[in-house]
Write a protein that holds these residues in place. Structure first.
Motif, mmCIF file in Angstrom:
data_model
loop_
_atom_site.group_PDB
_atom_site.id
_atom_site.type_symbol
_atom_site.label_atom_id
_atom_site.label_comp_id
_atom_site.label_asym_id
_atom_site.label_seq_id
_atom_site.Cartn_x
_atom_site.Cartn_y
_atom_site.Cartn_z
ATOM 1 N N GLU A 1 -9.723 2.565 -5.213
ATOM 2 C CA GLU A 1 -10.631 2.858 -4.100
ATOM 3 C C GLU A 1 -10.321 4.214 -3.463
ATOM 4 O OE1 GLU A 1 -11.922 -1.593 -2.674
ATOM 5 O OE2 GLU A 1 -10.589 -0.483 -1.344
ATOM 6 N N GLY B 1 -5.050 -6.165 4.086
ATOM 7 C CA GLY B 1 -6.155 -6.422 3.167
ATOM 8 C C GLY B 1 -7.301 -7.041 3.932
ATOM 9 N N GLY B 2 -8.497 -7.002 3.322
ATOM 10 C CA GLY B 2 -9.666 -7.603 3.955
ATOM 11 C C GLY B 2 -9.975 -6.997 5.316
ATOM 12 N N GLY B 3 -9.629 -5.732 5.472
ATOM 13 C CA GLY B 3 -9.949 -5.028 6.716
ATOM 14 C C GLY B 3 -9.000 -5.350 7.863
ATOM 15 N N GLU C 1 -6.545 2.623 -1.842
ATOM 16 C CA GLU C 1 -5.792 1.484 -2.381
ATOM 17 C C GLU C 1 -6.318 1.100 -3.755
ATOM 18 O OE1 GLU C 1 -6.092 -2.397 -0.735
ATOM 19 O OE2 GLU C 1 -8.233 -2.296 -0.382
ATOM 20 N N LYS D 1 -1.991 1.789 9.340
ATOM 21 C CA LYS D 1 -2.325 0.708 8.409
ATOM 22 C C LYS D 1 -1.097 -0.113 8.030
ATOM 23 C CE LYS D 1 -5.777 2.244 5.401
ATOM 24 N NZ LYS D 1 -6.257 3.113 4.294
ATOM 25 N N LEU E 1 -10.571 9.748 8.380
ATOM 26 C CA LEU E 1 -11.703 10.573 7.967
ATOM 27 C C LEU E 1 -12.946 10.117 8.728
ATOM 28 C CD1 LEU E 1 -10.971 10.692 4.128
ATOM 29 C CD2 LEU E 1 -10.259 12.303 5.880
ATOM 30 N N HIS F 1 -15.017 -3.115 8.172
ATOM 31 C CA HIS F 1 -14.322 -2.734 6.936
ATOM 32 C C HIS F 1 -14.611 -3.690 5.782
ATOM 33 C CE1 HIS F 1 -12.263 0.238 9.299
ATOM 34 N NE2 HIS F 1 -11.606 -0.655 10.006
ATOM 35 N N HIS G 1 -17.290 5.371 0.896
ATOM 36 C CA HIS G 1 -16.300 4.578 0.155
ATOM 37 C C HIS G 1 -16.764 4.574 -1.299
ATOM 38 C CE1 HIS G 1 -13.647 0.924 -0.549
ATOM 39 N NE2 HIS G 1 -14.426 0.947 -1.622
ATOM 40 N N LYS H 1 0.811 -1.225 0.000
ATOM 41 C CA LYS H 1 0.000 0.000 0.000
ATOM 42 C C LYS H 1 0.845 1.276 0.000
ATOM 43 C CE LYS H 1 -4.162 -1.928 2.041
ATOM 44 N NZ LYS H 1 -5.129 -1.765 3.134
ATOM 45 N N GLU I 1 -2.366 7.467 8.226
ATOM 46 C CA GLU I 1 -3.205 8.386 7.454
ATOM 47 C C GLU I 1 -4.126 9.137 8.388
ATOM 48 O OE1 GLU I 1 -5.546 5.990 4.746
ATOM 49 O OE2 GLU I 1 -3.983 6.053 3.226
ATOM 50 N N LYS I 2 -4.552 10.290 7.945
ATOM 51 C CA LYS I 2 -5.608 11.011 8.637
ATOM 52 C C LYS I 2 -6.836 10.091 8.631
ATOM 53 C CE LYS I 2 -7.567 14.900 10.036
ATOM 54 N NZ LYS I 2 -7.170 15.291 11.391
ATOM 55 N N GLN J 1 -20.549 -1.026 5.319
ATOM 56 C CA GLN J 1 -19.525 -2.002 5.680
ATOM 57 C C GLN J 1 -19.662 -2.425 7.132
ATOM 58 O OE1 GLN J 1 -15.722 -0.146 5.031
ATOM 59 N NE2 GLN J 1 -16.049 0.136 2.840
HETATM 60 P P1 ADP Z 1 -8.382 -3.278 2.973
HETATM 61 O O1 ADP Z 1 -7.252 -3.473 2.000
HETATM 62 O O2 ADP Z 1 -8.196 -4.051 4.226
HETATM 63 O O3 ADP Z 1 -9.734 -3.442 2.330
HETATM 64 P P2 ADP Z 1 -8.595 -0.350 2.712
HETATM 65 O O4 ADP Z 1 -7.409 0.515 2.740
HETATM 66 O O5 ADP Z 1 -9.246 -0.584 1.390
HETATM 67 O O6 ADP Z 1 -8.249 -1.755 3.442
HETATM 68 O O7 ADP Z 1 -9.695 0.206 3.689
HETATM 69 C C1 ADP Z 1 -10.897 -0.502 3.969
HETATM 70 C C2 ADP Z 1 -11.888 0.374 4.686
HETATM 71 O O8 ADP Z 1 -11.303 0.916 5.888
HETATM 72 C C3 ADP Z 1 -12.334 1.599 3.906
HETATM 73 O O9 ADP Z 1 -13.371 1.318 3.009
HETATM 74 C C4 ADP Z 1 -12.787 2.494 5.063
HETATM 75 O O10 ADP Z 1 -14.038 2.073 5.539
HETATM 76 C C5 ADP Z 1 -11.753 2.227 6.130
HETATM 77 N N1 ADP Z 1 -10.613 3.194 6.022
HETATM 78 C C6 ADP Z 1 -9.439 2.999 5.385
HETATM 79 N N2 ADP Z 1 -8.646 4.112 5.447
HETATM 80 C C7 ADP Z 1 -9.346 5.043 6.144
HETATM 81 C C8 ADP Z 1 -9.094 6.417 6.535
HETATM 82 N N3 ADP Z 1 -7.953 7.050 6.222
HETATM 83 N N4 ADP Z 1 -10.066 7.047 7.237
HETATM 84 C C9 ADP Z 1 -11.240 6.420 7.558
HETATM 85 N N5 ADP Z 1 -11.532 5.147 7.222
HETATM 86 C C10 ADP Z 1 -10.611 4.448 6.518
#
Ligand code: ADP
Length: 450
Positions: free
Chosen positions: A277, A165-167, A289, A160, A205, A237, A210, A118, A202-203, A234
Motif C-alpha cells: 500500500e 490495523g483497520g484504521g 504498509e 501510528k 500527507l 481510514h 491511496h 509496521k 510519519e509526515k 475512505q
Molecule cells: P491500517 O493498517 O490501519 O489500514 P494504514 O497505514 O494502511 O493503516 O493507513 C490507512 C489509511 O490511513 C491510509 O489509506 C490513509 O488514508 C491514512 N494514512 C496513513 N498514513 C498516512 C500519512 N502518512 N499521511 C496521510 N494519511 C495517512
C-alpha cells in the motif's frame, strides 16, 4: 509439498463463499467452520462439509486456533485458507499449523511477522528499494523524541501504532501543541487494541490518493505484480469504493512501481498474494504498509486481468508454479467495487436483522459477492460487510454506467444498508471524473449526511 483434495476455510460470509467456489472449480472439497450463530449461514450450506467450532463470540470460534486445528483433524482437511480478517495475518497461528503439518494458504509465518509490525515492514521495504513516507527512523519512545521528529520533518504529522490495523491506532498532530494528546492517544489505542504501545511518526500527507499494488509470489523467488487499485474513497481510514486501474495512473507509472514491488517480494521469496500500500501525491509513491493476505477489494484486479487470485493462492500453496507470467498480464478495461454494509445512514450504525427479500443484480460485467439470501438473519456479532458489487466495463465511463444500472437492480429489504450512499456518490462530478483523494469522502459526508 502436498496435493490438496480438501481444504478448510477459517472464515465466514462472502469471502468463505469466494474460497469454496475456487476450490470447487479445482476439484478440491471444502470444509466450512461456523459458530453457533452461523448455523444457517450460506457458507455452511455451500461447503461440502461443515464443523461447528464454538459459540457466537469470534474469540471463541473463528479465532480459536485449537478448534480450527481439531476441525482439520476431524475432517482430514490438509490446508487452511484464512480469507481476510480473523487469523489471516496471525503469525502464531501459521506457526501452529506448521507444527501440525497443516498447510497455510498464504505466506510464511516469518513474512507475516515482518509485515505485521509496521516499523519492521517499513525498514524492510526501504532496504528493498521501495519508496517510503518520510518519518522517524524506527519507534519513537517518548514525547520529547516525538517533538524532535515533528520539528525535523515538519507538521502535520501522523503518529501510528506499529501493530495498528483497520484504521485504529493512528492520530494526526497538526502542530507541536497537538503532539502530546496525539502521541498519548495513538499509544493507548495501540496498547488497547493490539497489546503493543510502540508508535512511529510519519509526515501527514494532505492530498494523497491511496494506491495499492497487488503482488503475487511463488515462494521460490518468482514474483509478478497485477497493477494498482485506487482505494482513496475512505471513511475513518476504511475503504468503501475501490477501482482498478487508478484514474490517475498511466501505464508507464504502473509498470515502474509494479516492478519495484514485484522485485521487492521476489527478494524475500514471498509466497502467494500480497498488497503493497502507498500514498500517492505529486506523482510520488510513499509506502505505508503491506498486507500479507487476500484483500476485500481483490475482485477489481481479477476483473481487469481475467485471473482467479484464490485459485493461484491454492496453486502456490501446493508448490505449483503460478499459471501466468508478468508478460501474460495486460489491463483489460476498468473495474469498480463497492462495499455494501448492514449499516444505517447517516451515522453508519450497524444494523443487523432479517433479510425479507434479496435480489442480486446480474448481466454483462456484473459480479455480486455476497452470502445473503431471502430470510437470512444477519447475526450481530461480526463485521457489517454484507456484499460486494463489482462491475467491469471497457473503460471507466462504461464501468460507472454499469454500476449505476446494477445498483438499481439490487434489492436488499428488511434492513438498512449503505446502498443509498452509492446512489448519491454516483451523482457527484468528482466521482464521475475520478478526481478525489483520501480526504474527499469524509468532507463530502460532513456536508451531505446531516
Ligand atoms: P491500517 O493498517 O490501519 O489500514 P494504514 O497505514 O494502511 O493503516 O493507513 C490507512 C489509511 O490511513 C491510509 O489509506 C490513509 O488514508 C491514512 N494514512 C496513513 N498514513 C498516512 C500519512 N502518512 N499521511 C496521510 N494519511 C495517512
Amino acid at each position: 509439498m502436498p496435493v490438496f483434495d480438501k481444504i478448510l476455510i477459517a472464515n465466514r460470509g462472502e469471502i468463505a463463499l469466494r474460497v469454496i467456489r475456487a476450490a470447487r472449480e479445482m476439484g478440491i472439497k471444502s470444509v466450512a467452520v461456523h459458530s453457533t450463530a452461523d448455523v444457517d449461514a450460506m457458507h455452511v450450506r455451500m461447503a461440502d462439509e461443515s464443523v461447528c467450532i464454538g459459540p457466537p463470540s469470534s474469540t471463541d470460534s473463528y479465532l480459536s486456533v485449537p478448534a480450527l486445528v481439531a476441525a482439520c483433524e476431524i475432517t482430514g482437511a490438509q490446508a487452511i485458507h484464512p480469507g481476510y480478517g480473523f487469523l489471516s495475518e496471525n503469525a502464531k497461528f501459521v506457526q501452529v499449523l506448521e507444527d501440525h503439518e497443516i498447510a497455510f494458504i498464504g505466506p510464511t509465518a516469518e513474512h507475516i511477522r515482518i509485515m505485521g509490525d509496521k516499523i519492521t515492514a517499513k525498514d524492510t521495504m526501504k532496504k528493498l528499494g521501495v519508496p517510503c513516507v518520510p518519518g522517524s527512523v524506527g519507534g519513537v519512545p517518548d514525547l520529547d523524541a516525538a517533538l524532535k521528529v515533528g520539528a525535523e520533518i515538519g507538521y502535520p504529522v501522523i503518529i501510528k501504532a506499529t501493530a495498528g490495523g483497520g484504521g485504529k491506532g493512528m492520530k494526526v498532530a497538526q502542530s507541536a501543541e497537538d503532539m502530546e494528546t496525539a502521541f498519548r492517544t495513538a499509544r493507548a489505542e495501540g496498547k488497547l487494541n493490539f497489546g503493543n504501545d510502540e508508535v512511529y511518526i510519519e509526515k501527514y500527507l494532505t492530498t494523497p490518493r491511496h494506491i495499492e499494488i497487488q503482488v503475487f509470489g511463488d515462494g521460490k523467488g518468482g514474483a509478478v505484480h497485477l497493477g494498482e487499485r485506487d482505494c482513496s474513497l475512505q471513511r475513518r481510514h476504511q475503504k468503501v469504493f475501490e477501482e482498478a486501474p487508478g484514474p490517475e495512473i498511466d501505464p508507464k507509472t504502473r509498470a515502474k512501481i509494479g516492478k519495484v514491488c514485484a522485485d521487492a517480494i521476489a527478494g524475500i521469496n514471498y509466497t502467494g498474494a500480497g498488497t503493497i500500500e502507498f500514498l500517492y501525491e505529486n506523482d510520488e509513491f510513499y509506502f505505508i504498509e503491506m498486507n500479507t493476505r487476500l484483500q476485500v477489494e481483490h475482485p477489481v484486479t481479477e476483473a481487469i486481468f481475467g485471473v482467479d487470485l484464490v485459485r493461484e493462492q491454492i496453486r502456490v500453496a501446493q508448490g505449483l508454479p503460478m499459471s501466468f507470467t508478468q508478460d501474460d498480464l495486460e489491463v483489460q478495461g476498468h473495474a469498480i467495487e463497492i462495499r455494501i454494509n448492514a449499516e444505517k445512514l447517516p451515522n453508519f450504525t450497524p444494523c443487523p436483522g432479517t433479510i425479507s427479500q434479496y435480489h442480486a443484480p446480474g448481466g454483462l460485467g456484473v459480479r455480486m459477492d455476497s452470502a445473503l439470501y431471502d430470510g437470512y438473519s444477519i447475526p450481530p456479532y461480526y463485521d457489517s460487510l454484507i456484499g460486494k458489487l463489482i462491475v467491469h466495463g471497457r473503460d471507466r465511463p462504461e464501468a460507472l454506467a454499469r454500476l449505476s444500472r446494477a445498483l438499481g437492480e439490487l434489492i436488499v429489504d428488511g434492513i438498512d444498508t449503505t446502498v443509498p450512499l452509492f446512489h448519491a456518490l454516483l451523482q457527484e462530478p468528482d466521482i464521475l471524473a475520478g478526481t478525489y483523494n483520501i480526504h474527499w469522502l469524509e468532507r463530502w459526508l460532513d456536508e451531505n449526511m446531516d
